[in-house]
Design an enzyme around this catalytic site. Structure first.
Site, PDB file in Angstrom:
ATOM      1  N   ASP A  14       0.949  -1.319  -0.029  1.00 46.00           N
ATOM      2  CA  ASP A  14      -0.061  -0.078   0.105  1.00 46.00           C
ATOM      3  C   ASP A  14       0.862   1.207  -0.155  1.00 46.00           C
ATOM      4  OD1 ASP A  14      -2.725   0.992   0.199  1.00 46.00           O
ATOM      5  OD2 ASP A  14      -2.174   2.009   1.843  1.00 46.00           O
ATOM      6  N   GLU A  16       0.762   5.468   0.442  1.00 43.91           N
ATOM      7  CA  GLU A  16       0.110   6.780   0.718  1.00 43.91           C
ATOM      8  C   GLU A  16       0.739   7.954   0.060  1.00 43.91           C
ATOM      9  OE1 GLU A  16      -2.568   6.550   2.574  1.00 43.91           O
ATOM     10  OE2 GLU A  16      -2.276   4.538   3.199  1.00 43.91           O
ATOM     11  N   TYR A 124      -4.493   2.404  -9.258  1.00 43.42           N
ATOM     12  CA  TYR A 124      -3.775   3.443  -8.128  1.00 43.42           C
ATOM     13  C   TYR A 124      -2.266   2.956  -8.038  1.00 43.42           C
ATOM     14  CZ  TYR A 124      -3.208   7.123  -5.030  1.00 43.42           C
ATOM     15  OH  TYR A 124      -2.989   8.440  -4.512  1.00 43.42           O
ATOM     16  N   HIS A 182      -5.318   4.218   6.135  1.00 42.76           N
ATOM     17  CA  HIS A 182      -4.730   5.521   5.642  1.00 42.76           C
ATOM     18  C   HIS A 182      -3.359   5.681   6.038  1.00 42.76           C
ATOM     19  CE1 HIS A 182      -8.298   6.233   3.118  1.00 42.76           C
ATOM     20  NE2 HIS A 182      -8.944   6.637   4.338  1.00 42.76           N
ATOM     21  N   ASP A 187      -3.140  -0.111   6.310  1.00 43.42           N
ATOM     22  CA  ASP A 187      -4.051  -0.862   5.183  1.00 43.42           C
ATOM     23  C   ASP A 187      -3.455  -1.993   4.524  1.00 43.42           C
ATOM     24  OD1 ASP A 187      -5.683   1.370   4.974  1.00 43.42           O
ATOM     25  OD2 ASP A 187      -4.362   2.739   3.642  1.00 43.42           O
TER      26      ASP A 187
HETATM   27  N1  DCM Z   1      -6.423   9.808  -1.427  1.00 48.14           N
HETATM   28  C1  DCM Z   1      -6.826  11.059  -1.234  1.00 48.14           C
HETATM   29  N2  DCM Z   1      -8.170  11.262  -0.950  1.00 48.14           N
HETATM   30  C2  DCM Z   1      -8.972  10.123  -0.620  1.00 48.14           C
HETATM   31  C3  DCM Z   1      -8.582   9.084  -0.631  1.00 48.14           C
HETATM   32  C4  DCM Z   1      -7.372   8.552  -0.965  1.00 48.14           C
HETATM   33  O1  DCM Z   1      -6.322  11.966  -1.674  1.00 48.14           O
HETATM   34  N3  DCM Z   1     -10.526  10.449  -0.083  1.00 48.14           N
HETATM   35  C5  DCM Z   1      -5.140   9.577  -1.620  1.00 48.14           C
HETATM   36  C6  DCM Z   1      -4.196   9.797  -0.410  1.00 48.14           C
HETATM   37  C7  DCM Z   1      -3.629   8.690   0.306  1.00 48.14           C
HETATM   38  C8  DCM Z   1      -3.743   7.581  -1.068  1.00 48.14           C
HETATM   39  O2  DCM Z   1      -4.837   8.239  -1.820  1.00 48.14           O
HETATM   40  O3  DCM Z   1      -2.472   8.346   0.708  1.00 48.14           O
HETATM   41  C9  DCM Z   1      -4.088   6.066  -0.859  1.00 48.14           C
HETATM   42  O4  DCM Z   1      -5.317   5.838  -0.422  1.00 48.14           O
HETATM   43  P1  DCM Z   1      -5.425   4.738   0.731  1.00 48.14           P
HETATM   44  O5  DCM Z   1      -4.982   5.222   2.074  1.00 48.14           O
HETATM   45  O6  DCM Z   1      -7.052   4.650   0.695  1.00 48.14           O
HETATM   46  O7  DCM Z   1      -4.610   3.715   0.239  1.00 48.14           O
HETATM   47 MG    MG Z   2      -3.428   3.509   2.276  1.00 46.69          MG
HETATM   48 MG    MG Z   3      -4.457   2.121  -0.717  1.00 45.04          MG
END
Ligand code: DCM
Ligand code: MG
Ligand code: MG
Length: 225
Positions: A14, A16, A124, A182, A187
């Site tokens: 995963d 971020e 992604y 997140h 994750d």
């Molecule tokens: N992200 C975002 N806004 C959201 C969901 C995710 O900008 N509503 C971006 C920032 C996170 C990345 O996508 O670091 C990865 O998402 P996740 O934490 O679900 O893996």
């Molecule tokens: Mg994540």
């Molecule tokens: Mg993710």
């Protein structure tokens, strides 16, 4: 992939970032958990007190925090808890040679064939990682498998579930909200636990349907920032 692949190690991943694909996001945190198929070939344990009791004992883990060299969107900063300020205060470098070598070395010590696993990975995480590696002229072996658990679980878990977001799947299988959503490591743990609930089917699905790293296109071109 043309012929079924007998993946030996699944690497749950995963990332971020600073934002959504339209923001041309940069990587700020990466987590990899490598699990040999041996530790995935079992049903969920009965009598487990918490979901994390299901986790295999033998896991290689790598988590890196990285200066994304781009401002976080307010939403990304809020949900991840990462910021340009806290990464800078903790002196985190950008994605440099040492970080790339850590990732390549980590993957290189796993028994192959290897399959990367990410939820919405094709939409992604894989294209994003591809863009970041291209930026620094790095690569992964093109035959590395890439499994996206989102389409896989849409096919394998039918009915009784409205959406297939990672947290929703976790709630479906474990009856509670996931922890530390997140954060890359939180994750990955959620993803691994969801995978364990359908491991036999997912490994079979991967052997037939996983893409390969060589097919992944970068999320965006690098000609502008
Ligand atoms: N992200 C975002 N806004 C959201 C969901 C995710 O900008 N509503 C971006 C920032 C996170 C990345 O996508 O670091 C990865 O998402 P996740 O934490 O679900 O893996
Ligand atoms: Mg994540
Ligand atoms: Mg993710």
């Amino acid at each position: 992939m043309a012929s079924p692949k007998d993946f030996q190690t699944f690497v749950f991943l995963d990332i971020e970032t600073t934002g959504l694909p339209k923001d041309r996001p940069r990587m700020a945190e990466l987590c990899l958990f490598a699990v040999h198929r041996r530790s995935l070939q079992r049903s969920l344990l009965r009598g487990a007190v918490t979901p994390s009791d299901q986790l295999p004992r033998v896991i290689d883990k790598l988590t890196l925090c990285i200066d994304p060299q781009k401002p976080f969107t307010p939403t990304a900063e809020e949900i991840t808890g990462l910021s340009n300020q806290n990464l800078e205060e903790n002196c985190k470098p950008d994605l440099n040679g040492a970080a790339v070598e850590a990732v390549q070395g980590f993957l290189g010590r796993q028994t192959g064939p290897i399959c990367l696993v990410a939820h919405n990975g094709l939409g992604y995480d894989f294209p994003l990682l591809c863009a970041e590696f291209q930026r620094v002229g790095a690569s992964l072996p093109p035959d590395t498998g890439c499994l996206d658990t989102l389409p896989a679980l849409r096919e394998l878990v039918k009915g009784a579930i409205g959406n297939y977001q990672l947290g929703r799947l976790y709630l479906y299988f474990y009856g509670q909200e996931p922890l530390r959503a997140h954060s890359a490591e939180g994750d990955v743990i959620t993803l691994l636990l969801v995978f364990l609930a359908k491991a036999t089917e997912l490994m079979e699905w991967a052997s037939l349907n996983a893409r390969s790293w060589g097919e992944i296109q970068p999320m965006y071109s690098l000609s502008r920032n």
